[in-house]
Design a protein around this motif. Structure first.
Motif, PDB file in Angstrom:
ATOM      1  N   ALA A   1       0.765  -1.243  -0.067  1.00 46.57           N
ATOM      2  CA  ALA A   1      -0.001  -0.054   0.091  1.00 46.57           C
ATOM      3  C   ALA A   1       0.988   1.275  -0.046  1.00 46.57           C
ATOM      4  O   ALA A   1       0.599   2.247  -0.827  1.00 46.57           O
ATOM      5  N   PRO A   2       1.645   1.415   0.823  1.00 41.19           N
ATOM      6  CA  PRO A   2       2.671   2.586   0.716  1.00 41.19           C
ATOM      7  C   PRO A   2       3.485   2.881  -0.681  1.00 41.19           C
ATOM      8  O   PRO A   2       3.573   3.858  -1.118  1.00 41.19           O
TER       9      PRO A   2
ATOM     10  N   SER B   1       0.807   3.942  -3.036  1.00 36.42           N
ATOM     11  CA  SER B   1       0.092   5.366  -2.838  1.00 36.42           C
ATOM     12  C   SER B   1       0.513   6.532  -3.575  1.00 36.42           C
ATOM     13  O   SER B   1      -0.223   7.307  -3.977  1.00 36.42           O
TER      14      SER B   1
ATOM     15  N   PRO C   1      -6.783   5.887  -6.550  1.00 36.80           N
ATOM     16  CA  PRO C   1      -7.078   5.424  -4.993  1.00 36.80           C
ATOM     17  C   PRO C   1      -6.409   4.051  -5.047  1.00 36.80           C
ATOM     18  O   PRO C   1      -6.745   3.223  -3.799  1.00 36.80           O
TER      19      PRO C   1
ATOM     20  N   GLY D   1      -3.677   2.803  -3.529  1.00 41.37           N
ATOM     21  CA  GLY D   1      -2.966   2.567  -2.265  1.00 41.37           C
ATOM     22  C   GLY D   1      -4.003   2.252  -1.208  1.00 41.37           C
ATOM     23  O   GLY D   1      -3.795   1.489  -0.393  1.00 41.37           O
ATOM     24  N   THR D   2      -5.284   3.159  -1.162  1.00 42.55           N
ATOM     25  CA  THR D   2      -6.094   3.031  -0.189  1.00 42.55           C
ATOM     26  C   THR D   2      -7.031   1.598  -0.496  1.00 42.55           C
ATOM     27  O   THR D   2      -7.240   1.107   0.810  1.00 42.55           O
TER      28      THR D   2
ATOM     29  N   ALA E   1      -4.613  -1.103   0.934  1.00 45.15           N
ATOM     30  CA  ALA E   1      -4.498  -0.966   2.454  1.00 45.15           C
ATOM     31  C   ALA E   1      -5.811  -1.600   3.170  1.00 45.15           C
ATOM     32  O   ALA E   1      -5.907  -2.137   3.931  1.00 45.15           O
TER      33      ALA E   1
END
Length: 94
Positions: free
Chosen positions: A25-26, A29, A34, A36-37, A40
């Motif tokens: 995810a990081p 991002s 969207p 990464g969101t 996550a």
């Protein structure tokens, strides 16, 4: 209620969840969109489904900060959040 997975499968899913949440995810991002969101959230779903410790911490977080817990519930589209919202709407209309 879903059946309990084999312990090896549960640990593998938990490791995949932590990897998605903390590593992928990081890295995703900065990319446009969207991604990464979403990654996550998917990692967090895997963690919450396969770790009793994580579920306990999540419940404590929701009790301490209800607005944050409600926001996370909306992101994860948890069944408990849907039930609470529908119950609140029913009570408000009565």
């Amino acid at each position: 209620m879903r059946p309990k997975p084999h312990p090896f499968v549960r640990i593998a899913l938990l490791a995949a969840g932590w990897t998605l949440f903390l590593v992928v995810a990081p890295l995703a991002s900065p990319l446009p969109g969207p991604g990464g969101t979403v990654i996550a959230a998917f990692g967090l779903i895997l963690i919450l489904r396969n770790s009793r410790w994580a579920r306990h911490r999540f419940v404590r977080l929701k009790a301490k900060w209800p607005r944050v817990g409600a926001f996370i519930d909306r992101i994860l589209v948890r069944g408990s959040a849907k039930r609470r919202r529908s119950r609140a709407k029913r009570l408000a209309t009565n």
